[in-house]
Design a protein around this motif. Structure first.
Motif, short mmCIF file in Angstrom:
data_model
loop_
_atom_site.label_atom_id
_atom_site.label_comp_id
_atom_site.label_asym_id
_atom_site.label_seq_id
_atom_site.Cartn_x
_atom_site.Cartn_y
_atom_site.Cartn_z
N MET A 1 104.05 22.06 58.02
CA MET A 1 104.15 23.49 58.26
C MET A 1 104.58 23.75 59.69
O MET A 1 104.13 23.10 60.61
N THR A 2 105.46 24.69 59.89
CA THR A 2 105.91 25.04 61.22
C THR A 2 105.54 26.47 61.51
O THR A 2 105.15 27.24 60.64
N GLY A 3 105.68 26.88 62.79
CA GLY A 3 105.41 28.25 63.15
C GLY A 3 103.93 28.47 63.43
O GLY A 3 103.19 27.55 63.73
N GLU A 4 103.51 29.72 63.34
CA GLU A 4 102.16 30.10 63.71
C GLU A 4 101.42 30.70 62.53
O GLU A 4 102.02 31.26 61.61
N LEU A 5 100.10 30.59 62.58
CA LEU A 5 99.26 31.24 61.59
C LEU A 5 98.89 32.62 62.09
O LEU A 5 98.51 32.79 63.25
N ARG A 6 98.99 33.59 61.19
CA ARG A 6 98.55 34.95 61.51
C ARG A 6 97.35 35.28 60.63
O ARG A 6 97.44 35.22 59.41
N PHE A 7 96.25 35.64 61.26
CA PHE A 7 95.05 35.91 60.50
C PHE A 7 94.88 37.41 60.29
O PHE A 7 93.94 38.03 60.79
N ASP A 8 95.84 38.00 59.54
CA ASP A 8 95.77 39.45 59.35
C ASP A 8 95.37 39.86 57.95
O ASP A 8 94.92 40.98 57.75
N PHE A 9 95.49 38.99 56.94
CA PHE A 9 95.03 39.35 55.61
C PHE A 9 94.78 38.10 54.79
O PHE A 9 95.20 36.99 55.14
N ALA A 10 94.06 38.28 53.68
CA ALA A 10 93.81 37.20 52.72
C ALA A 10 94.06 37.73 51.33
O ALA A 10 93.81 38.90 51.04
N LEU A 11 94.56 36.86 50.46
CA LEU A 11 94.78 37.20 49.06
C LEU A 11 93.67 36.56 48.23
O LEU A 11 93.52 35.34 48.21
N GLN A 12 92.90 37.41 47.57
CA GLN A 12 91.74 36.94 46.82
C GLN A 12 91.90 37.27 45.35
O GLN A 12 92.50 38.29 44.99
N GLU A 13 91.34 36.43 44.49
CA GLU A 13 91.44 36.70 43.06
C GLU A 13 90.58 37.92 42.71
O GLU A 13 89.49 38.09 43.26
N PRO A 14 91.06 38.80 41.83
CA PRO A 14 90.44 40.11 41.61
C PRO A 14 88.99 40.08 41.15
O PRO A 14 88.18 40.89 41.61
N ALA A 15 88.63 39.18 40.25
CA ALA A 15 87.26 39.17 39.74
C ALA A 15 86.25 38.93 40.85
O ALA A 15 85.23 39.62 40.95
N LEU A 16 86.53 37.96 41.71
CA LEU A 16 85.62 37.64 42.81
C LEU A 16 85.59 38.76 43.84
O LEU A 16 84.58 38.97 44.51
N ALA A 17 86.69 39.50 43.95
CA ALA A 17 86.77 40.56 44.95
C ALA A 17 85.83 41.73 44.63
O ALA A 17 85.38 42.43 45.54
N ILE A 18 85.54 41.97 43.35
CA ILE A 18 84.72 43.13 42.99
C ILE A 18 83.33 42.76 42.47
O ILE A 18 82.48 43.63 42.33
N ALA A 19 83.09 41.48 42.17
CA ALA A 19 81.77 41.07 41.68
C ALA A 19 80.79 40.94 42.86
O ALA A 19 81.19 40.56 43.96
N PRO A 20 79.51 41.22 42.64
CA PRO A 20 78.51 41.13 43.73
C PRO A 20 78.06 39.70 43.99
O PRO A 20 76.88 39.36 43.86
N VAL A 21 79.02 38.86 44.34
CA VAL A 21 78.72 37.45 44.61
C VAL A 21 78.30 37.27 46.06
O VAL A 21 77.39 36.49 46.37
N PHE A 22 78.93 38.00 46.97
CA PHE A 22 78.62 37.92 48.41
C PHE A 22 77.86 39.18 48.80
O PHE A 22 78.40 40.29 48.74
N LEU A 23 76.62 39.01 49.23
CA LEU A 23 75.76 40.15 49.56
C LEU A 23 75.09 39.93 50.91
O LEU A 23 75.01 38.81 51.41
N VAL A 24 74.62 41.02 51.51
CA VAL A 24 73.84 40.93 52.74
C VAL A 24 72.48 40.33 52.37
O VAL A 24 71.76 40.89 51.53
N LEU A 25 72.12 39.22 52.98
CA LEU A 25 70.90 38.49 52.63
C LEU A 25 69.81 38.69 53.67
O LEU A 25 70.09 38.92 54.86
N LYS A 26 68.57 38.57 53.21
CA LYS A 26 67.45 38.62 54.13
C LYS A 26 67.37 37.30 54.90
O LYS A 26 67.89 36.27 54.47
N LYS A 27 66.70 37.35 56.05
CA LYS A 27 66.56 36.15 56.89
C LYS A 27 65.41 35.29 56.37
O LYS A 27 64.50 34.91 57.08
#
Length: 295
Positions: A1-27
Protein backbone atom coordinates in the motif's frame (compact mmCIF):
# COMPACT_ATOMS: atom_id res chain seq x y z
CA UNK A 1 0.00 0.00 0.00
CA UNK A 2 1.23 3.48 -0.82
CA UNK A 3 0.17 6.94 0.27
CA UNK A 4 -1.36 7.92 3.58
CA UNK A 5 -4.14 6.67 5.78
CA UNK A 6 -6.97 9.08 6.51
CA UNK A 7 -8.98 8.32 9.61
CA UNK A 8 -12.15 10.18 8.65
CA UNK A 9 -14.76 7.42 8.31
CA UNK A 10 -15.42 3.70 8.63
CA UNK A 11 -17.72 1.42 6.66
CA UNK A 12 -19.62 -0.93 8.94
CA UNK A 13 -22.06 -3.71 8.16
CA UNK A 14 -25.65 -2.50 8.78
CA UNK A 15 -26.85 -5.11 11.28
CA UNK A 16 -23.99 -4.46 13.69
CA UNK A 17 -24.39 -0.71 13.25
CA UNK A 18 -27.92 -0.67 14.71
CA UNK A 19 -27.89 -3.63 17.13
CA UNK A 20 -27.16 -2.90 20.83
CA UNK A 21 -23.90 -4.85 20.81
CA UNK A 22 -21.67 -1.96 21.98
CA UNK A 23 -23.00 -0.23 25.10
CA UNK A 24 -21.75 2.07 27.85
CA UNK A 25 -20.64 -0.35 30.59
CA UNK A 26 -20.35 0.01 34.33
CA UNK A 27 -16.90 -0.04 35.92
CA UNK A 28 -17.50 -3.56 37.23
CA UNK A 29 -17.04 -7.11 36.00
CA UNK A 30 -18.41 -7.54 32.49
CA UNK A 31 -21.45 -9.68 31.83
CA UNK A 32 -21.49 -12.07 28.88
CA UNK A 33 -22.50 -10.79 25.46
CA UNK A 34 -25.68 -12.24 23.97
CA UNK A 35 -27.63 -10.05 21.51
CA UNK A 36 -29.99 -11.22 18.78
CA UNK A 37 -31.62 -9.06 16.13
CA UNK A 38 -33.46 -9.65 12.85
CA UNK A 39 -32.06 -7.91 9.80
CA UNK A 40 -33.67 -8.32 6.41
CA UNK A 41 -34.22 -12.03 5.85
CA UNK A 42 -31.62 -13.03 8.45
CA UNK A 43 -31.43 -13.40 12.21
CA UNK A 44 -28.06 -12.39 13.61
CA UNK A 45 -26.79 -13.26 17.09
CA UNK A 46 -23.61 -11.96 18.72
CA UNK A 47 -22.22 -13.99 21.63
CA UNK A 48 -19.04 -13.66 23.64
CA UNK A 49 -17.49 -14.11 27.08
CA UNK A 50 -17.40 -10.33 27.65
CA UNK A 51 -19.88 -7.57 26.95
CA UNK A 52 -18.48 -5.03 24.47
CA UNK A 53 -18.19 -1.38 25.40
CA UNK A 54 -17.62 1.85 23.52
CA UNK A 55 -13.80 1.46 23.54
CA UNK A 56 -14.26 -1.85 21.68
CA UNK A 57 -16.57 -0.09 19.23
CA UNK A 58 -13.96 2.62 18.67
CA UNK A 59 -11.26 0.02 18.01
CA UNK A 60 -13.47 -1.93 15.59
CA UNK A 61 -14.33 1.24 13.66
CA UNK A 62 -10.62 2.11 13.57
CA UNK A 63 -9.79 -1.31 12.12
CA UNK A 64 -12.59 -1.00 9.55
CA UNK A 65 -11.33 2.45 8.56
CA UNK A 66 -7.82 1.12 8.07
CA UNK A 67 -9.01 -2.04 6.30
CA UNK A 68 -11.16 -0.04 3.92
CA UNK A 69 -8.08 1.83 2.69
CA UNK A 70 -5.88 -1.23 2.29
CA UNK A 71 -5.98 -3.84 -0.45
CA UNK A 72 -4.90 -6.85 1.57
CA UNK A 73 -6.97 -10.01 1.34
CA UNK A 74 -6.65 -13.77 1.68
CA UNK A 75 -7.90 -16.36 -0.77
CA UNK A 76 -9.77 -18.82 1.49
CA UNK A 77 -8.63 -21.68 -0.72
CA UNK A 78 -4.92 -20.95 -0.26
CA UNK A 79 -2.75 -22.42 2.52
CA UNK A 80 -2.86 -19.30 4.68
CA UNK A 81 -6.49 -18.89 3.68
CA UNK A 82 -7.26 -22.27 5.19
CA UNK A 83 -5.75 -21.04 8.45
CA UNK A 84 -7.86 -17.89 8.31
CA UNK A 85 -10.87 -20.02 7.47
CA UNK A 86 -10.31 -22.10 10.61
CA UNK A 87 -9.76 -18.99 12.73
CA UNK A 88 -12.77 -17.22 11.33
CA UNK A 89 -14.96 -20.29 10.98
CA UNK A 90 -16.12 -19.05 7.59
CA UNK A 91 -19.07 -21.17 6.56
CA UNK A 92 -20.83 -19.67 3.56
CA UNK A 93 -22.46 -21.65 0.82
CA UNK A 94 -20.86 -21.85 -2.62
CA UNK A 95 -17.36 -20.69 -3.69
CA UNK A 96 -15.79 -18.36 -1.15
CA UNK A 97 -14.35 -15.03 -2.21
CA UNK A 98 -11.37 -13.34 -0.62
CA UNK A 99 -11.45 -12.29 3.02
CA UNK A 100 -10.34 -8.76 3.93
CA UNK A 101 -7.22 -8.57 6.08
CA UNK A 102 -6.16 -5.59 8.16
CA UNK A 103 -2.47 -4.99 8.84
CA UNK A 104 -2.05 -2.16 11.32
CA UNK A 105 0.43 -0.67 13.77
CA UNK A 106 -0.95 -0.14 17.26
CA UNK A 107 -0.21 3.58 16.98
CA UNK A 108 -2.37 3.85 13.84
CA UNK A 109 -5.25 2.11 15.60
CA UNK A 110 -4.77 4.40 18.60
CA UNK A 111 -5.11 7.52 16.44
CA UNK A 112 -8.06 6.22 14.40
CA UNK A 113 -9.85 5.18 17.61
CA UNK A 114 -9.75 8.77 18.82
CA UNK A 115 -7.18 8.68 21.61
CA UNK A 116 -5.89 12.22 22.05
CA UNK A 117 -2.42 11.21 23.27
CA UNK A 118 -0.07 8.26 22.82
CA UNK A 119 0.58 6.03 25.82
CA UNK A 120 1.43 2.49 26.73
CA UNK A 121 -1.83 2.24 28.67
CA UNK A 122 -3.79 3.08 25.53
CA UNK A 123 -1.99 0.38 23.54
CA UNK A 124 -2.62 -2.19 26.28
CA UNK A 125 -6.33 -1.33 26.31
CA UNK A 126 -6.49 -1.50 22.50
CA UNK A 127 -4.91 -4.97 22.51
CA UNK A 128 -7.49 -6.13 25.06
CA UNK A 129 -10.26 -4.65 22.93
CA UNK A 130 -9.06 -6.47 19.81
CA UNK A 131 -8.94 -9.74 21.75
CA UNK A 132 -12.50 -9.23 23.04
CA UNK A 133 -13.65 -8.58 19.49
CA UNK A 134 -11.83 -11.73 18.33
CA UNK A 135 -13.59 -13.76 21.03
CA UNK A 136 -17.02 -12.62 19.84
CA UNK A 137 -18.92 -15.18 17.77
CA UNK A 138 -21.52 -14.21 15.16
CA UNK A 139 -24.34 -16.64 14.37
CA UNK A 140 -26.46 -15.91 11.31
CA UNK A 141 -29.59 -17.84 10.36
CA UNK A 142 -30.75 -17.37 6.77
CA UNK A 143 -33.30 -19.49 4.91
CA UNK A 144 -33.22 -22.07 7.67
CA UNK A 145 -29.43 -22.48 7.48
CA UNK A 146 -27.10 -21.31 10.26
CA UNK A 147 -23.66 -19.80 9.62
CA UNK A 148 -21.01 -19.07 12.21
CA UNK A 149 -17.97 -16.78 12.21
CA UNK A 150 -15.84 -14.69 14.51
CA UNK A 151 -16.41 -10.95 14.55
CA UNK A 152 -12.75 -10.78 13.56
CA UNK A 153 -9.81 -13.16 13.78
CA UNK A 154 -6.39 -12.45 15.27
CA UNK A 155 -3.87 -14.01 12.87
CA UNK A 156 -0.63 -12.61 14.30
CA UNK A 157 0.37 -9.76 16.60
CA UNK A 158 3.36 -8.40 18.50
CA UNK A 159 4.44 -5.17 20.18
CA UNK A 160 4.39 -3.35 16.85
CA UNK A 161 0.94 -4.20 15.55
CA UNK A 162 -1.54 -6.84 14.52
CA UNK A 163 -2.76 -8.75 11.48
CA UNK A 164 -6.43 -9.70 11.58
CA UNK A 165 -8.96 -11.23 9.21
CA UNK A 166 -12.45 -9.74 9.06
CA UNK A 167 -15.55 -11.89 8.79
CA UNK A 168 -17.73 -12.15 5.70
CA UNK A 169 -20.20 -9.45 6.72
CA UNK A 170 -17.46 -6.94 7.53
CA UNK A 171 -15.56 -7.79 4.34
CA UNK A 172 -18.68 -7.22 2.23
CA UNK A 173 -19.24 -3.85 3.92
CA UNK A 174 -15.78 -2.40 3.37
CA UNK A 175 -15.82 -3.69 -0.23
CA UNK A 176 -19.01 -1.70 -0.80
CA UNK A 177 -21.71 -4.38 -0.92
CA UNK A 178 -23.96 -2.98 1.84
CA UNK A 179 -22.62 -0.64 4.49
CA UNK A 180 -23.22 2.15 6.96
CA UNK A 181 -20.80 5.07 6.86
CA UNK A 182 -19.67 6.28 10.29
CA UNK A 183 -17.83 9.59 10.44
CA UNK A 184 -14.79 9.22 12.68
CA UNK A 185 -14.15 12.96 12.43
CA UNK A 186 -17.52 13.50 14.10
CA UNK A 187 -17.19 10.63 16.56
CA UNK A 188 -13.71 11.57 17.76
CA UNK A 189 -14.84 15.16 18.36
CA UNK A 190 -17.58 14.07 20.77
CA UNK A 191 -17.06 14.43 24.53
CA UNK A 192 -17.89 11.05 26.11
CA UNK A 193 -18.89 7.43 25.63
CA UNK A 194 -22.67 7.94 25.78
CA UNK A 195 -22.50 10.61 23.07
CA UNK A 196 -20.33 8.40 20.86
CA UNK A 197 -22.70 5.47 21.35
CA UNK A 198 -25.69 7.60 20.39
CA UNK A 199 -23.90 9.02 17.36
CA UNK A 200 -23.06 5.50 16.15
CA UNK A 201 -26.68 4.37 16.53
CA UNK A 202 -28.11 7.43 14.78
CA UNK A 203 -25.54 7.13 11.98
CA UNK A 204 -26.64 3.54 11.46
CA UNK A 205 -30.38 4.18 11.61
CA UNK A 206 -30.74 7.50 9.74
CA UNK A 207 -29.85 8.22 6.14
CA UNK A 208 -28.58 11.64 5.13
CA UNK A 209 -31.47 13.96 4.35
CA UNK A 210 -33.92 12.28 6.74
CA UNK A 211 -35.64 13.58 9.88
CA UNK A 212 -36.97 11.63 12.86
CA UNK A 213 -38.96 12.61 15.93
CA UNK A 214 -38.00 10.31 18.80
CA UNK A 215 -38.72 9.93 22.49
CA UNK A 216 -35.51 10.64 24.40
CA UNK A 217 -36.10 7.91 27.00
CA UNK A 218 -36.50 5.23 24.35
CA UNK A 219 -32.95 5.89 23.18
CA UNK A 220 -31.61 4.56 26.49
CA UNK A 221 -31.80 0.97 25.25
CA UNK A 222 -29.28 1.81 22.51
CA UNK A 223 -26.76 3.27 24.98
CA UNK A 224 -27.00 1.24 28.21
CA UNK A 225 -27.94 -2.34 29.06
CA UNK A 226 -30.93 -3.10 31.25
CA UNK A 227 -33.90 -0.96 32.15
CA UNK A 228 -33.42 1.91 34.58
CA UNK A 229 -35.82 3.42 37.11
CA UNK A 230 -35.90 6.41 39.42
CA UNK A 231 -32.76 8.52 39.65
CA UNK A 232 -30.83 6.26 37.25
CA UNK A 233 -33.50 6.73 34.59
CA UNK A 234 -33.48 10.50 35.10
CA UNK A 235 -29.68 10.62 35.02
CA UNK A 236 -29.59 8.69 31.75
CA UNK A 237 -32.15 11.03 30.23
CA UNK A 238 -30.03 14.02 31.24
CA UNK A 239 -26.97 12.44 29.64
CA UNK A 240 -28.98 11.73 26.48
CA UNK A 241 -30.16 15.32 26.24
CA UNK A 242 -26.56 16.53 26.62
CA UNK A 243 -25.48 14.00 23.98
CA UNK A 244 -28.17 15.15 21.56
CA UNK A 245 -27.13 18.78 21.98
CA UNK A 246 -23.47 17.84 21.36
CA UNK A 247 -24.39 15.91 18.19
CA UNK A 248 -26.61 18.79 17.09
CA UNK A 249 -23.58 21.07 17.11
CA UNK A 250 -21.94 18.96 14.41
CA UNK A 251 -22.36 20.46 10.92
CA UNK A 252 -24.13 17.40 9.51
CA UNK A 253 -26.74 17.12 12.27
CA UNK A 254 -29.56 19.12 13.80
CA UNK A 255 -31.11 18.04 17.11
CA UNK A 256 -33.92 20.08 18.67
CA UNK A 257 -35.27 19.10 22.08
CA UNK A 258 -39.06 19.30 22.19
CA UNK A 259 -41.67 19.30 24.99
CA UNK A 260 -42.86 16.01 26.51
CA UNK A 261 -39.44 14.39 26.32
CA UNK A 262 -39.12 14.25 22.56
CA UNK A 263 -36.39 15.29 20.15
CA UNK A 264 -36.41 16.20 16.47
CA UNK A 265 -33.28 14.89 14.73
CA UNK A 266 -32.25 15.74 11.19
CA UNK A 267 -29.26 14.31 9.35
CA UNK A 268 -28.22 16.79 6.71
CA UNK A 269 -27.03 15.97 3.21
CA UNK A 270 -23.41 16.93 2.63
CA UNK A 271 -24.45 19.21 -0.22
CA UNK A 272 -26.55 21.32 2.16
CA UNK A 273 -24.21 21.48 5.14
CA UNK A 274 -23.01 24.94 4.10
CA UNK A 275 -26.52 26.30 4.70
CA UNK A 276 -26.29 25.64 8.41
CA UNK A 277 -25.86 28.52 10.84
CA UNK A 278 -22.58 30.30 11.55
CA UNK A 279 -22.53 28.54 14.92
CA UNK A 280 -22.34 25.17 13.22
CA UNK A 281 -19.65 26.45 10.85
CA UNK A 282 -17.66 27.33 13.95
CA UNK A 283 -18.30 23.83 15.27
CA UNK A 284 -16.74 22.36 12.13
CA UNK A 285 -13.64 24.47 12.66
CA UNK A 286 -13.44 23.31 16.27
CA UNK A 287 -13.28 19.69 15.08
CA UNK A 288 -10.26 20.52 12.95
CA UNK A 289 -8.83 18.56 10.06
CA UNK A 290 -8.94 14.78 10.12
CA UNK A 291 -5.52 13.53 11.08
CA UNK A 292 -3.51 12.05 8.22
CA UNK A 293 -0.76 9.63 9.13
CA UNK A 294 1.90 8.24 6.78
CA UNK A 295 1.78 4.45 6.45
Amino acid sequence: MTGELRFDFALQEPALAIAPVFLVLKKTARAKLDVTRSFGDSSVRWRGPDALGIPEQSVLLALLSIGGQQTYSIDPNSAIGNKAKLLNQLSCEGPQSDVAVVIAHWRKIEIAAGYSAHSGTNITNIKLAVKRLAETTVWECRDGIEYQSRLLSWIRGNDNGVIIALNRRATDAIYGKQFIKISLCERNALPDESTKALHAYLSGSMRAGTTRCLTVSKLQAHIWSGEAAGSTHRSRDEKLRAALLAIGRLPAWRCVLLPRGQVDIRRINESTIERKTVENDRALKSIGNCETVPM
